[in-house]
Design an enzyme around this catalytic site. Structure first.
Site, PDB file in Angstrom:
ATOM      1  N   TYR A 142      43.034  45.430  15.440  1.00 36.51           N
ATOM      2  CA  TYR A 142      41.665  45.515  14.937  1.00 36.51           C
ATOM      3  C   TYR A 142      41.566  46.353  13.667  1.00 36.51           C
ATOM      4  O   TYR A 142      40.676  46.149  12.860  1.00 36.51           O
ATOM      5  CB  TYR A 142      40.739  46.130  15.999  1.00 36.51           C
ATOM      6  CG  TYR A 142      40.223  45.159  17.020  1.00 36.51           C
ATOM      7  CD1 TYR A 142      41.096  44.425  17.812  1.00 36.51           C
ATOM      8  CD2 TYR A 142      38.853  44.988  17.216  1.00 36.51           C
ATOM      9  CE1 TYR A 142      40.616  43.550  18.765  1.00 36.51           C
ATOM     10  CE2 TYR A 142      38.369  44.108  18.160  1.00 36.51           C
ATOM     11  CZ  TYR A 142      39.248  43.393  18.941  1.00 36.51           C
ATOM     12  OH  TYR A 142      38.764  42.525  19.874  1.00 36.51           O
ATOM     13  N   LYS A 193      53.767  44.226  25.465  1.00 37.64           N
ATOM     14  CA  LYS A 193      54.585  43.032  25.213  1.00 37.64           C
ATOM     15  C   LYS A 193      55.885  43.551  24.614  1.00 37.64           C
ATOM     16  O   LYS A 193      56.302  43.186  23.515  1.00 37.64           O
ATOM     17  CB  LYS A 193      53.828  42.075  24.273  1.00 37.64           C
ATOM     18  CG  LYS A 193      54.471  40.727  24.084  1.00 37.64           C
ATOM     19  CD  LYS A 193      54.348  39.798  25.290  1.00 37.64           C
ATOM     20  CE  LYS A 193      55.167  38.540  25.057  1.00 37.64           C
ATOM     21  NZ  LYS A 193      55.184  37.659  26.250  1.00 37.64           N
ATOM     22  N   ASP A 225      51.217  38.803  29.216  1.00 39.47           N
ATOM     23  CA  ASP A 225      51.053  37.433  29.726  1.00 39.47           C
ATOM     24  C   ASP A 225      51.129  37.419  31.251  1.00 39.47           C
ATOM     25  O   ASP A 225      50.337  36.755  31.932  1.00 39.47           O
ATOM     26  CB  ASP A 225      52.079  36.467  29.091  1.00 39.47           C
ATOM     27  CG  ASP A 225      53.512  36.996  29.127  1.00 39.47           C
ATOM     28  OD1 ASP A 225      53.715  38.183  29.443  1.00 39.47           O
ATOM     29  OD2 ASP A 225      54.436  36.204  28.842  1.00 39.47           O
ATOM     30  N   ASP A 253      37.742  40.790  29.573  1.00 39.17           N
ATOM     31  CA  ASP A 253      36.906  39.600  29.791  1.00 39.17           C
ATOM     32  C   ASP A 253      37.390  38.848  31.026  1.00 39.17           C
ATOM     33  O   ASP A 253      36.600  38.381  31.848  1.00 39.17           O
ATOM     34  CB  ASP A 253      36.987  38.647  28.580  1.00 39.17           C
ATOM     35  CG  ASP A 253      35.835  38.845  27.598  1.00 39.17           C
ATOM     36  OD1 ASP A 253      35.383  40.001  27.452  1.00 39.17           O
ATOM     37  OD2 ASP A 253      35.399  37.862  26.969  1.00 39.17           O
TER      38      ASP A 253
HETATM   39  C1  IPM Z   1      34.110  43.701  22.976  1.00 36.06           C
HETATM   40  C2  IPM Z   1      33.726  42.644  21.976  1.00 36.06           C
HETATM   41  C3  IPM Z   1      34.004  43.187  20.588  1.00 36.06           C
HETATM   42  C4  IPM Z   1      35.489  43.426  20.492  1.00 36.06           C
HETATM   43  C5  IPM Z   1      33.515  42.314  19.427  1.00 36.06           C
HETATM   44  C6  IPM Z   1      32.057  41.963  19.538  1.00 36.06           C
HETATM   45  C7  IPM Z   1      33.803  42.946  18.101  1.00 36.06           C
HETATM   46  O1  IPM Z   1      34.373  41.462  22.236  1.00 36.06           O
HETATM   47  O2  IPM Z   1      33.549  44.802  22.925  1.00 36.06           O
HETATM   48  O3  IPM Z   1      34.956  43.426  23.815  1.00 36.06           O
HETATM   49  O4  IPM Z   1      36.261  42.501  20.197  1.00 36.06           O
HETATM   50  O5  IPM Z   1      35.913  44.564  20.704  1.00 36.06           O
HETATM   51 MG    MG Z   2      35.531  41.489  24.035  1.00 33.04          MG
END
Ligand code: IPM
Ligand code: MG
Length: 361
Positions: A142, A193, A225, A253
């Site tokens: 990031y 990884k 993975d 997620d």
């Molecule tokens: C999260 C989101 C963010 C990220 C986005 C909106 C920038 O997906 O907080 O998980 O990727 O960190």
């Molecule tokens: Mg996210």
């Protein structure tokens, strides 16, 4: 009386709706627990681009830096997707994380018995799952440089992002992982990884070194993975997972779907000092349902519960909120994301009101 300054940044899409309900909860907690929360609301993300041309103004950053904690809704939406990366709504979130030094993102995923049917996984697989993903939040792909897209001489383009981690960055997030595990079931799984990526090979080496200070915590390592697979195969094996930024984004997620809906998961992003903390649901701005009043406010309400616990040392108040959410679910109140076909669907406001009622007792 305890007094706290909270910067409230509802953001885009469903942000204002869900934050609206969470604020009502915070205010009620203030009354019940004799605390004063001074809330200052400001624009962030797409709405800030519309008003000010940038996703995060200096003033709003100052507000966040001066607050005891930040409550954020969500940012982004199709309206701003065509913009250059440098001024997209998501930049606000990334800048807040970076400027506040919020390197540790704590994302708990806990199954509510009343919601077992809401998950796409079999009940016997998810029953009793209670895990936390600790995601490194200010490093890795990031933020690493070089990054960007360049035009090559032959007219084609070349895109670059760089996964960078230094020893101190790994060490501090590893410590958070061990500390959190120590207060739970004392199992830490470090996800990397290391068979392919050198930077995560370093990650593993540093985590192993930090483990010397935590002999009471059982440490394991897993490739990302495999971890993605194990999370749906046998999620009960996990207590605390610690991992780098991008892996943590994806795995959290995935972990959220064990619980049935991403609309249920809160998060805390913590820095090196107590007044560096931001709380937000892990889900996004959900533009498809924005303004319809049907979003699930629980993730944001539970983020307030995390704020009370981590930032304000109000563990009792935090528990009151968590119990209220549990009772509401037990009563069968469901927003659209967690309702079964044919079941009555509560609106965002109705869900918020139901939680308030339980807190009121
Ligand atoms: C999260 C989101 C963010 C990220 C986005 C909106 C920038 O997906 O907080 O998980 O990727 O960190
Ligand atoms: Mg996210």
């Amino acid at each position: 009386m305890k007094r706290f300054n909270v910067a409230v940044l509802p953001g885009d899409g469903i942000g204002p709706e869900i934050v609206g309900e969470a604020i009502k909860v915070l205010n009620l907690i203030g009354t019940k627990f004799n605390a004063e929360f001074k809330l200052t609301e400001a624009l962030v993300g797409g709405v800030s681009i519309d008003a000010n041309g940038v996703p995060l103004t200096e003033e709003v950053l100052k507000l966040a830096l001066g607050a005891d904690a930040v409550l954020l809704g969500a940012v982004g939406g199709p309206k701003w997707e065509g913009l250059d990366y440098s001024i997209r709504p998501e930049r606000a979130l990334l800048a807040l994380r970076k400027e506040l030094g919020l390197f540790a993102n704590v994302r708990p995923a806990k199954i509510y018995n009343d919601l077992i049917d809401a998950s796409t996984l079999k009940p016997e697989v998810i029953e009793g799952v209670d895990l936390v993903v600790i995601r490194e939040l200010t490093g890795g792909l990031y933020f690493g440089t070089p990054k960007g897209v360049e035009l090559l001489a032959d007219g084609t383009e070349r895109g670059v992002n760089t996964m960078v981690y230094t020893t101190p960055e790994i060490e501090r997030i590893a410590r958070v992982g061990f500390e959190v595990a120590r207060k739970r079931r004392k199992k830490l799984c470090s996800v990397d990884k290391a068979n392919v990526l050198e930077t995560t090979e370093l990650w593993r080496k540093v985590v192993i070194r930090v483990a010397n200070d935590y002999p009471d915590v059982e440490l394991s390592h897993m490739y990302v993975d495999n971890c993605a697979m194990q999370l749906v195969r046998n999620p009960k094996q996990f207590d605390v997972i610690v991992t780098e930024n991008t892996f943590g984004d994806i795995l959290s997620d995935e972990a959220s779907m064990l619980t049935g809906s991403i609309g249920m998961l809160p998060s805390a992003s913590l820095g090196a000092t107590k007044n560096r903390a931001m709380y937000e649901p892990i889900h996004g701005s959900a533009p498809d349902i924005a303004g319809k009043g049907i979003a699930n406010p629980i993730a944001t309400i539970l983020s307030v519960a995390m704020m009370l616990k981590y930032s304000f040392d109000m563990e009792d108040a935090s528990n009151v909120i968590e119990n209220a959410v549990e009772k509401v679910l037990n009563k069968g109140i469901r927003t659209a994301d967690i309702a079964k076909p044919g079941e009555k669907k509560a609106s965002c406001a109705e869900m918020g009101a139901a939680v308030l009622k339980e807190i009121q007792g």
